[in-house]
Design a protein around this motif. Structure first.
Motif, PDB file in Angstrom:
ATOM      1  N   GLY A   1      -6.346  -4.399  -9.056  1.00 49.38           N
ATOM      2  CA  GLY A   1      -7.304  -3.411  -8.579  1.00 49.38           C
ATOM      3  C   GLY A   1      -6.801  -2.615  -7.399  1.00 49.38           C
ATOM      4  N   THR A   2      -5.619  -2.978  -6.912  1.00 50.22           N
ATOM      5  CA  THR A   2      -5.012  -2.247  -5.795  1.00 50.22           C
ATOM      6  C   THR A   2      -3.575  -1.900  -6.149  1.00 50.22           C
ATOM      7  N   ARG A   3      -3.013  -1.022  -5.374  1.00 51.10           N
ATOM      8  CA  ARG A   3      -1.596  -0.694  -5.534  1.00 51.10           C
ATOM      9  C   ARG A   3      -0.879  -0.922  -4.215  1.00 51.10           C
ATOM     10  N   LEU A   4       0.396  -1.149  -4.320  1.00 55.16           N
ATOM     11  CA  LEU A   4       1.217  -1.484  -3.166  1.00 55.16           C
ATOM     12  C   LEU A   4       1.764  -0.203  -2.545  1.00 55.16           C
ATOM     13  N   ALA A   5       1.543  -0.033  -1.260  1.00 57.36           N
ATOM     14  CA  ALA A   5       2.033   1.151  -0.541  1.00 57.36           C
ATOM     15  C   ALA A   5       2.976   0.695   0.566  1.00 57.36           C
ATOM     16  N   ARG A   6       4.228   1.085   0.476  1.00 57.01           N
ATOM     17  CA  ARG A   6       5.240   0.676   1.447  1.00 57.01           C
ATOM     18  C   ARG A   6       4.931   1.249   2.832  1.00 57.01           C
ATOM     19  N   LYS A   7       5.286   0.462   3.836  1.00 59.55           N
ATOM     20  CA  LYS A   7       5.150   0.931   5.209  1.00 59.55           C
ATOM     21  C   LYS A   7       6.453   1.590   5.637  1.00 59.55           C
ATOM     22  N   ASN A   8       6.352   2.777   6.161  1.00 58.10           N
ATOM     23  CA  ASN A   8       7.545   3.512   6.555  1.00 58.10           C
ATOM     24  C   ASN A   8       8.296   2.775   7.653  1.00 58.10           C
ATOM     25  N   GLY A   9       9.615   2.689   7.466  1.00 56.52           N
ATOM     26  CA  GLY A   9      10.462   2.092   8.476  1.00 56.52           C
ATOM     27  C   GLY A   9      10.451   0.582   8.505  1.00 56.52           C
ATOM     28  N   GLU A  10       9.772  -0.072   7.543  1.00 63.03           N
ATOM     29  CA  GLU A  10       9.723  -1.525   7.504  1.00 63.03           C
ATOM     30  C   GLU A  10      10.287  -2.019   6.184  1.00 63.03           C
ATOM     31  N   PRO A  11      10.685  -3.310   6.123  1.00 62.80           N
ATOM     32  CA  PRO A  11      11.231  -3.839   4.867  1.00 62.80           C
ATOM     33  C   PRO A  11      10.238  -3.700   3.721  1.00 62.80           C
ATOM     34  N   VAL A  12      10.779  -3.774   2.500  1.00 60.69           N
ATOM     35  CA  VAL A  12       9.948  -3.545   1.321  1.00 60.69           C
ATOM     36  C   VAL A  12       8.892  -4.623   1.139  1.00 60.69           C
ATOM     37  N   CYS A  13       9.056  -5.764   1.799  1.00 61.47           N
ATOM     38  CA  CYS A  13       8.053  -6.821   1.681  1.00 61.47           C
ATOM     39  C   CYS A  13       6.825  -6.557   2.556  1.00 61.47           C
ATOM     40  N   CYS A  14       6.912  -5.556   3.400  1.00 64.32           N
ATOM     41  CA  CYS A  14       5.783  -5.224   4.277  1.00 64.32           C
ATOM     42  C   CYS A  14       5.096  -3.982   3.714  1.00 64.32           C
ATOM     43  N   PHE A  15       3.834  -4.139   3.367  1.00 66.38           N
ATOM     44  CA  PHE A  15       3.145  -3.054   2.678  1.00 66.38           C
ATOM     45  C   PHE A  15       1.644  -3.166   2.904  1.00 66.38           C
TER      46      PHE A  15
ATOM     47  N   CYS B   1      -7.305   1.188  -6.023  1.00 68.63           N
ATOM     48  CA  CYS B   1      -7.094   2.231  -7.025  1.00 68.63           C
ATOM     49  C   CYS B   1      -8.253   3.230  -6.980  1.00 68.63           C
ATOM     50  N   SER B   2      -7.963   4.472  -7.288  1.00 73.70           N
ATOM     51  CA  SER B   2      -8.989   5.506  -7.332  1.00 73.70           C
ATOM     52  C   SER B   2      -9.894   5.305  -8.546  1.00 73.70           C
ATOM     53  N   GLU B   3     -11.010   5.996  -8.545  1.00 75.46           N
ATOM     54  CA  GLU B   3     -11.911   5.929  -9.689  1.00 75.46           C
ATOM     55  C   GLU B   3     -11.189   6.416 -10.941  1.00 75.46           C
ATOM     56  N   GLY B   4     -11.401   5.691 -12.025  1.00 73.35           N
ATOM     57  CA  GLY B   4     -10.765   6.060 -13.281  1.00 73.35           C
ATOM     58  C   GLY B   4      -9.367   5.520 -13.427  1.00 73.35           C
TER      59      GLY B   4
ATOM     60  N   PHE C   1      -6.726   1.871 -12.753  1.00 68.41           N
ATOM     61  CA  PHE C   1      -6.790   0.420 -12.650  1.00 68.41           C
ATOM     62  C   PHE C   1      -5.385  -0.148 -12.492  1.00 68.41           C
ATOM     63  N   SER C   2      -5.310  -1.374 -12.012  1.00 70.05           N
ATOM     64  CA  SER C   2      -4.073  -2.165 -12.016  1.00 70.05           C
ATOM     65  C   SER C   2      -4.485  -3.598 -12.307  1.00 70.05           C
ATOM     66  N   ASN C   3      -3.854  -4.189 -13.302  1.00 73.94           N
ATOM     67  CA  ASN C   3      -4.218  -5.547 -13.704  1.00 73.94           C
ATOM     68  C   ASN C   3      -3.156  -6.566 -13.358  1.00 73.94           C
ATOM     69  N   LYS C   4      -2.232  -6.199 -12.465  1.00 71.06           N
ATOM     70  CA  LYS C   4      -1.182  -7.117 -12.029  1.00 71.06           C
ATOM     71  C   LYS C   4      -1.175  -7.169 -10.502  1.00 71.06           C
ATOM     72  N   THR C   5      -0.718  -8.283  -9.983  1.00 69.77           N
ATOM     73  CA  THR C   5      -0.549  -8.375  -8.539  1.00 69.77           C
ATOM     74  C   THR C   5       0.688  -7.590  -8.122  1.00 69.77           C
ATOM     75  N   ASP C   6       0.628  -7.037  -6.925  1.00 70.60           N
ATOM     76  CA  ASP C   6       1.735  -6.256  -6.361  1.00 70.60           C
ATOM     77  C   ASP C   6       2.149  -5.102  -7.263  1.00 70.60           C
ATOM     78  N   SER C   7       1.179  -4.476  -7.904  1.00 73.04           N
ATOM     79  CA  SER C   7       1.481  -3.320  -8.732  1.00 73.04           C
ATOM     80  C   SER C   7       1.809  -2.134  -7.831  1.00 73.04           C
ATOM     81  N   THR C   8       2.862  -1.418  -8.170  1.00 71.00           N
ATOM     82  CA  THR C   8       3.294  -0.292  -7.339  1.00 71.00           C
ATOM     83  C   THR C   8       2.510   0.981  -7.625  1.00 71.00           C
ATOM     84  N   GLN C   9       1.790   1.024  -8.723  1.00 70.54           N
ATOM     85  CA  GLN C   9       1.005   2.206  -9.030  1.00 70.54           C
ATOM     86  C   GLN C   9      -0.199   1.815  -9.880  1.00 70.54           C
TER      87      GLN C   9
ATOM     88  N   ARG D   1     -11.736  -2.312 -10.222  1.00 72.22           N
ATOM     89  CA  ARG D   1     -10.554  -1.523 -10.590  1.00 72.22           C
ATOM     90  C   ARG D   1      -9.426  -2.374 -11.178  1.00 72.22           C
ATOM     91  N   ASP D   2      -9.779  -3.505 -11.808  1.00 70.04           N
ATOM     92  CA  ASP D   2      -8.728  -4.340 -12.391  1.00 70.04           C
ATOM     93  C   ASP D   2      -8.658  -4.222 -13.911  1.00 70.04           C
TER      94      ASP D   2
END
Length: 879
Positions: free
Chosen positions: A547-561, A566-569, A571-579, A593-594
């Motif tokens: 139900g959420t997407r992963l958004a990277r934090k600028n200037g930090e390692p990829v594990c920090c996000f 997700c917006s209306e309409g 969905f994401s049905n996996k954990t740590d989904s990038t979009q 939103r899952d």
């Protein structure tokens, strides 16, 4: 053999040129000696074939004079290592066992030259040069320099740094070198180290094994400590590369442990560890590095960390002390494969110095070992040693098995097992070489190598293809890079209730297994040094749920996000989904939103309150029309009913009933037939009603006009047939309009997804807006014409005149439909249908009440007025 002769010739020429000036006056045959003969501690055993070995039997060395004011002395070794000496004796045992094996190398005796490197690169290189180029015996330039190679293969060394240097040299001679403890992945480069092999997996495999453990416990936020040498720096590169490729995590920090005891560096590193949010620390370092680090960890009291140990310190006893266990307990580590070597203990117990050759350099290692075990000294006289007698005097008859020493602890044979496999790998390669049948050999013209004149490079071909199984059940073979098949033990440091420590095997990583996950782990047996007694969490950011997407934090390692819903309409049905994924057109995301669910299908339903209300109103109107129809039928002979053409009144009631009923076609799920029928039924029903009213109005005007002098001829145009014909003609025009519309561009049901994002509006599209406009315009034209005619008859006598009721009904009708148009256009979905139904019902009720309400009132409540006299009475004209 030619390559061997050429290499020795080059060495001879170089040595001759260097010493030419100092030997210009020499006479006789030209001769030369080795520039330097190295004095090395070691052990030797003669044989038909000699194998070399390099082991660290001492811990450290003292450097010689660096100012070169005199000839430099050899380094002095200190701190005898029982473990290193046991490894050397394991090689001696393996050679002895092979010599007693009638099936392996029959009629061939193996010998060995074992040297002590003292953990020093200078000594290790000296040993390698001695084994590849001889021990310094003189040779004649005018002779052939022909002879057996000093050694056929070398087992060693224990350090990656030293092994890199040694292998670079022996590779020039293509002498096979099999290391038992060097893990640097750089040694797998066949272009740089063409003759290097090893019986310990490389760091590349160790890193992969470590990553499997990290993935098993979902540790993604990691601290990495490495030793500041070839071993640590190559591991760091390999670990970072594999970590990035696997996407299994990222580093919170990466620090190299200093070689020297630099307090400032150690304080800085431990300070970083203390501040970091990472709970898992991976250390690819030597036990000596870890000792220095742990002193600072204890001083700063850095607890709550899960340590991951590399094979270099997983089994280090020196770290398993009560002062370190509050910090290191629960450590998980990778250890090289433990093995069993039957007969080794008996062999070690037979070690005894030869009292007749104590001064012999070949016996120095045994002599040092004996003195360290029994704390005695070998002295040829009773003279004082450095001014006084140091301890007791060694007799050589001491009983070794009565002494408790680390040397005899064979419960954890790991590097020794690798030494054992390395010797057997060389022996099997030599055995295969000697089994070659002439004409089917691997060399030029299918020739075979022979023991006489055997070159080291010839053994490489067979060593690369060696494949055997040890008595312990492990398969030994090498891949194209010289690496052994990787097998690791997973170790866990357990802190027992009595305060003692146990390093227990809790799993295995075996890349030979035909499984996707090569890690076998007994998780229930693992000791965790935390209050929860469970694995810790080590993540920079918690996993993003469905139900959420992963958004990277600028200037930090990829594990920090951050986790963005997700917006209306979407969905994401996996954990740590990038979009987030957009739902299909007829689906909409649920509140979480899952996942997507079908959109709500919306139409004017019979089951909802609005639909129920309109249906009730429609049926009520139909019922009311039926009641009025019944009243008029029952009183059809009365003057009120008969006045002004009762036939038209009955026809108006029938058309109004159809108008009420046609509104039901606008309620319910739109179908093709309902979409086509609703507008046609509506249009024809209203035209029928309005045309009857129009004719009725015209008849009223004609009757009153005929009642005036000279107006009698008017009625002939408004007879019954003319009235019927007019109604039919006007209705047929609407029927033609509807038919043309339906045939050219018929209304159809349509799923509209534009009004609402989360709903599907099922509606009837009109198809042709012109057709719908003509239909409404024609009804409006008739209604306006009826209204104007009724308005003209407003001054007729009241008692007989119903023109005012027609005027009022037409006024209501027109007002309703004029208001309908903008309301219909601006109403979305089912509300547009509701507006049209409301307009139909409102106009129908208006016509019914305005036209028939007064008459029903007279018929039911004022029957005295329902007489011809009352209707024909004079009324007062309206001015």
């Amino acid at each position: 053999m030619r390559a061997h002769k050429e290499s020795h010739l080059i060495i001879c020429v170089c040595l001759f040129l260097v010493s030419f000036s100092s030997h210009m006056s020499s006479t006789g045959p030209s001769s030369c000696t080795s520039k330097r003969q190295f004095n090395l501690n070691g052990m030797q055993k003669s044989g038909d074939v000699i194998l070399g070995g390099i082991f660290s039997c001492n811990f450290y060395t003292a450097s010689s004079d660096l100012y070169f004011t005199s000839e430099p002395n050899d380094p002095i070794c200190f701190g005898f290592s029982h473990v290193g000496f046991r490894q050397a004796q394991t090689m001696a045992f393996a050679v002895d066992e092979i010599n007693r094996n009638s099936k392996l190398l029959p009629n061939i005796s193996l010998g060995y030259n074992l040297y002590d490197s003292c953990g020093n690169l200078w000594n290790a290189l000296s040993a390698a040069l001695s084994m590849t180029s001889g021990s310094g015996e003189p040779f004649q330039l005018n002779e052939t320099c022909y002879g057996y190679p000093p050694v056929l293969g070398i087992v060693g060394d224990s350090s990656s740094t030293r092994t890199i240097a040694i292998s670079s040299i022996v590779s020039l001679y293509r002498v096979p070198m099999v290391s038992y403890y060097s893990t640097c992945s750089c040694l797998s480069d066949r272009r740089q180290f063409p003759s290097f092999f090893r019986t310990i997996p490389s760091d590349a495999f160790q890193v992969r094994a470590m990553l499997q453990i990290l993935r098993r416990f979902k540790w993604t936020w990691l601290g990495l400590l490495v030793s500041d040498d070839d071993y640590g720096l190559n591991v760091a590169r390999s670990f970072q590369s594999d970590l990035a490729l696997s996407g299994g995590g990222c580093l919170a920090y990466l620090e190299a442990l200093p070689k020297s005891n630099d307090v400032d560096d150690l304080q800085r590193i431990v300070g970083i560890m203390k501040k970091s949010t990472s709970r898992v620390v991976i250390a690819f370092a030597h036990a000596s590095n870890m000792l220095k680090l742990m002193e600072e960890v204890v001083r700063q009291n850095v607890t709550g960390l899960q340590w991951m140990a590399s094979e270099a310190w997983t089994t280090a006893v020196v770290l398993q002390t009560p002062s370190y266990m509050p910090f290191l307990a629960g450590t998980l580590g990778i250890a090289i494969r433990r093995g069993e070597i039957p007969g080794l203990r008996d062999f070690l117990l037979r070690i005894r110095p030869d009292m007749d050759t104590l001064s012999n350099q070949d016996n120095n290692l045994v002599k040092q070992f004996w003195e360290h075990v029994f704390h005695c000294k070998f002295m040829t006289t009773d003279m004082e040693f450095d001014g006084k007698i140091q301890g007791k005097r060694c007799t050589g008859n001491e009983i070794l098995k009565n002494i408790e020493t680390e040397f005899l602890d064979l419960s954890n044979l790991r590097p020794e097992y690798n030494v054992y496999k390395a010797v057997y790998a060389l022996a099997h390669a030599l055995h295969d070489l000697l089994q070659c049948v002439p004409g089917s050999g691997p060399f030029k013209e299918q020739s075979c190598a022979r023991l006489q004149g055997l070159e080291p490079w010839q053994l490489l071909n067979y060593l690369q293809r060696v494949n055997f199984t040890t008595d312990f059940g492990d398969q030994v073979s090498f891949d194209e890079s010289g690496d052994v098949l990787p097998i690791y033990d997973v170790m866990n440091w357990m802190w027992l209730s009595d305060g003692t420590t146990e390093v227990r095997n809790v799993g295995e990583v075996n890349e030979l297994a035909s499984r996707l996950d090569n890690l076998i782990l007994q998780e229930k047996q693992i000791f965790w040094n935390f209050e929860s007694k469970k694995p810790p969490k080590s993540v920079c950011s918690e996993s993003c749920p469905a139900g959420t997407r992963l958004a990277r934090k600028n200037g930090e390692p990829v594990c920090c996000f951050d986790c963005i819903p997700c917006s209306e309409g979407q969905f994401s049905n996996k954990t740590d989904s990038t979009q987030c994924t957009s739902c299909p057109e007829e689906f909409w995301s649920n509140p979480q939103r899952d996942h997507c669910k079908p959109k709500i299908i919306e139409f004017l339903s019979y089951m909802e309150p609005l639909g129920i209300s309109l249906t009730t109103a429609s049926l009520s109107g139909t019922l009311l029309c039926t009641i009025v129809f019944g009243i008029f039928t029952h009183h059809r002979t009365t003057p009120v009913v008969r006045a002004n053409n009762s036939e038209l009144s009955f026809l108006i009631l029938l058309s109004l009933k159809l108008c009420f009923l046609c509104s039901l076609l606008f309620i319910g799920h739109p179908r093709l037939w309902t979409c086509q029928l609703r507008q046609a039924a509506f249009g024809i029903s209203f035209v029928l009603c309005v045309s009857c009213i129009l004719v009725k109005t015209m008849v009223v005007l004609a009757v009153f006009k005929a009642s005036k002098p000279g107006g009698g001829g008017t009625l002939k145009w408004f007879g019954v047939m003319q009235q019927r014909g007019t109604v039919v003609f006007l209705t047929l025009i609407q029927a033609v309009i509807c038919t043309t519309w339906l045939m050219s561009s018929s209304p159809t049901p349509h799923k509209n997804t534009q009004y609402y994002k989360d709903k599907i509006i099922v509606e009837c599209v009109v198809g042709s807006t012109v057709g719908f406009g003509v239909l409404l315009g024609y009804i409006g034209l008739l209604a306006i014409l009826s209204f104007l005619l009724a308005f003209l008859a407003r001054n007729l006598p009241d008692n007989f005149n119903e023109a005012k009721f027609i005027t009022f009904s037409m006024l209501v009708f027109c007002a309703v439909w004029i208001a309908f148009i903008p309301a219909y256009i601006n109403s979305p979905g089912k509300y547009a249908d509701a507006v049209e139904v409301f307009a139909i019902l409102a106009s129908s009720f208006g016509l019914l009440l305005a036209l028939f309400g007064p008459k029903c009132y007279i018929i039911i409540l004022k029957p005295e007025k329902n007489t011809r006299k009352a209707l024909m009475g004079r009324g007062t004209p309206i001015s």
